[in-house]
Design an enzyme around this catalytic site. Structure first.
Site, PDB file in Angstrom:
ATOM      1  CD1 TRP A 184      -2.637   1.841   0.553  1.00 29.78           C
ATOM      2  CD2 TRP A 184      -1.227   2.503   2.144  1.00 29.78           C
ATOM      3  NE1 TRP A 184      -2.936   3.143   0.866  1.00 29.78           N
ATOM      4  CE2 TRP A 184      -2.086   3.567   1.837  1.00 29.78           C
ATOM      5  CE3 TRP A 184      -0.227   2.690   3.116  1.00 29.78           C
ATOM      6  CZ2 TRP A 184      -1.995   4.820   2.471  1.00 29.78           C
ATOM      7  CZ3 TRP A 184      -0.136   3.929   3.745  1.00 29.78           C
ATOM      8  CH2 TRP A 184      -1.017   4.969   3.418  1.00 29.78           C
ATOM      9  CD  GLU A 225      -4.631  -1.280   2.413  1.00 30.12           C
ATOM     10  OE1 GLU A 225      -3.445  -1.473   2.749  1.00 30.12           O
ATOM     11  OE2 GLU A 225      -5.504  -0.868   3.209  1.00 30.12           O
ATOM     12  CE  LYS A 227      -6.194   6.299   2.522  1.00 33.00           C
ATOM     13  NZ  LYS A 227      -5.381   6.261   3.725  1.00 33.00           N
ATOM     14  CG  ASP A 259      -8.534  -0.507   4.925  1.00 28.43           C
ATOM     15  OD1 ASP A 259      -9.603   0.002   5.325  1.00 28.43           O
ATOM     16  OD2 ASP A 259      -7.471  -0.385   5.553  1.00 28.43           O
ATOM     17  CG  HIS A 262      -8.651   2.129   2.098  1.00 26.32           C
ATOM     18  ND1 HIS A 262      -7.396   1.673   1.812  1.00 26.32           N
ATOM     19  CD2 HIS A 262      -8.569   2.694   3.325  1.00 26.32           C
ATOM     20  CE1 HIS A 262      -6.583   1.929   2.828  1.00 26.32           C
ATOM     21  NE2 HIS A 262      -7.277   2.542   3.764  1.00 26.32           N
ATOM     22  CG  HIS A 286      -5.860  -3.958   5.778  1.00 27.86           C
ATOM     23  ND1 HIS A 286      -4.981  -2.937   5.500  1.00 27.86           N
ATOM     24  CD2 HIS A 286      -5.101  -5.070   5.994  1.00 27.86           C
ATOM     25  CE1 HIS A 286      -3.750  -3.418   5.537  1.00 27.86           C
ATOM     26  NE2 HIS A 286      -3.792  -4.695   5.828  1.00 27.86           N
ATOM     27  CG  ASP A 294      -8.924   5.085   5.762  1.00 33.48           C
ATOM     28  OD1 ASP A 294      -9.383   4.082   6.317  1.00 33.48           O
ATOM     29  OD2 ASP A 294      -7.744   5.193   5.389  1.00 33.48           O
ATOM     30  CG  ASP A 296      -7.565   3.371   9.733  1.00 34.93           C
ATOM     31  OD1 ASP A 296      -7.861   2.227   9.364  1.00 34.93           O
ATOM     32  OD2 ASP A 296      -7.032   4.208   8.990  1.00 34.93           O
ATOM     33  CG  ASP A 326      -5.086  -1.027   8.667  1.00 40.71           C
ATOM     34  OD1 ASP A 326      -4.392  -0.479   9.554  1.00 40.71           O
ATOM     35  OD2 ASP A 326      -5.142  -0.604   7.492  1.00 40.71           O
TER      36      ASP A 326
END
Ligand code: RNT
Ligand code: ZN
Length: 418
Positions: A184, A225, A227, A259, A262, A286, A294, A296, A326
């Protein structure tokens, strides 16, 4: 009622709906879930002093952050003991451990810089997943790495990627467990670029060069990955969804990694999983919790987390989907953050395993959608907590919130003294 009696009662409720909860528990124990080291130190790592870059951000300054490999391992150990289930360790290249004043740049890192992590993982019976670190480094030039127009910069990051392929294979050989290596980068532009294809062509060539490093495809599973955007990189991301998905589809042995933070906020990864499983033998995830972006946040036992787990389980894809957590929250106790996220994902998997998936599928095929709705709603109040309790008992961890007392004590005795 005793715990055993509650479990027996729950077993009957589920059996009446066609679900074998003993089998669900047995299955869950075998599913490896990758625990990310970077929750423990706000994605800082040990190979640089600079800030976190790449369009990702931790917010908060909760005390007790791990500052050394020893502290990070010690903290992770506390968390690992509070989680049921089979764990894998997820490392970033920036967590290389240099000893005796030695330091090499990221294009030069070697297996020996991760020997301590291997020992840590082996002692705990864990495999290791790996991530080259294409951020938080002074050779990120104008926000770009693998897509940089500056050949020296691009070369440096390609060499980093190749070094990580070698280290990934070392992890797999040492632990006897396949290593998922995820690529990524935050490469992109804050404002409207004049050339959207050039960076992607360079990115494509760079990943191809990285993957030209010889490796055993059974031992290392490279992923790309995607995004949608990062902070300061709002207008253009080289590794977009279309770019990475097509890359993986056209490069044998390369997996797409999704993810769930994303994508655009109304897109859901739960729906993308079965779409990808129609074409890819294996995919990677993820698992995170995006709040408006995003962000997290710590994974919770929420609707979309449950849906993601369901899609993996009901498509019989437990052996085809590599799962990694993640997220990184610096505003709360980091050990608690690890534990809550991991346990939430375990609950989501257990919930999926305790769903009469075959029966539900049949109702859909017979177009009995009214009944399907009734049953899907009904099962929401089944006694999953009692099954969870038994699972945790078998795994030797607390089923309820009492595990938090361990974290509270550790905070008082260790974290606050740092
Ligand atoms: C960033 C990506 C990436 C990182 C980790 C640290 O948006 O999700 O996976 O979070 O590599
Ligand atoms: Zn991610």
């Amino acid at each position: 009622m005793t715990q055993k009696e509650r479990y027996e009662a729950a077993k009957e409720v589920y059996a009446a709906a066609g679900v074998d909860v003993d089998a669900a528990i047995a299955a869950l124990k075998e599913i490896p879930v990758s625990l990310h080291c970077w929750q423990g130190d706000d994605v800082t790592g040990f190979d640089h002093d600079g800030p976190l870059t790449g369009g990702i951000q931790t917010t908060g300054d909760y005390p007790g952050k791990a500052k050394t490999p020893e502290q990070l391992m010690q903290d992770m150990d506390v968390a690992l003991k509070l989680m049921p289930g089979k764990k894998k360790l997820n490392l970033h290249a920036s967590y290389a451990i240099f000893e005796d004043g030695e330091y090499v740049d990221r294009d030069q890192i070697e297996p020996k810089h991760f020997a301590k992590w291997v020992a840590f993982a082996k002692e705990r019976n864990m495999g290791i997943d790996f991530n080259p670190t294409f951020f938080s480094h002074d050779k990120v030039k104008d926000g770009l790495t693998l897509s940089s127009p500056d050949e020296e910069t691009r070369k440096f990051w390609i060499e980093h990627g190749k070094a990580c392929v070698r280290i990934s294979e070392y992890f797999a050989r040492e632990t006897g467990v396949t290593c998922v290596m995820n690529i990524w980068t935050g490469d992109g532009y804050k404002d409207i670029p004049a050339d959207r294809m050039g960076p992607r062509m360079r990115y494509k060539d760079s990943i191809e060069q990285i993957l030209s490093e010889p490796f055993d495809k059974n031992l290392v599973k490279p992923c790309v990955e995607s995004k949608v955007f990062g902070i300061g990189v709002e207008s253009y991301t080289a590794g977009s969804a279309e770019f990475t998905l097509t890359f993986a589809a056209t490069h044998e042995g390369c997996l797409p990694l999704m993810d769930n933070g994303h994508y655009h906020p109304t897109e859901v990864v739960s729906d993308k999983i079965p779409a990808l499983l129609c074409f890819f033998p294996e995919i990677a995830l993820h698992i995170t919790r995006p709040v408006r972006w995003d962000s997290d946040h710590v994974v919770l036992y929420d609707d979309e987390t449950r849906e993601i787990a369901k899609e993996i389980v009901r498509n019989n894809a437990l052996g085809r989907v590599y799962m990694a957590l993640d997220y990184f929250d610096a505003s709360i106790n980091r050990i608690s953050a690890w534990t809550v996220g991991f346990r939430s994902w375990q609950k989501a998997l257990l919930n999926a395993l305790c769903t009469p998936n075959g029966q539900f599928k049949k109702l859909q095929e017979e177009n009995r959608m009214t009944e399907l709705m009734v049953l899907q709603e009904d099962i929401k109040t089944f006694p999953l907590g009692d099954v969870w309790e038994e699972y945790c008992r078998q795994c030797g961890v607390a089923a309820d919130r009492s595990w938090f007392e361990t974290v509270r004590k550790y905070e008082e005795e260790v974290l606050l003294k740092r």
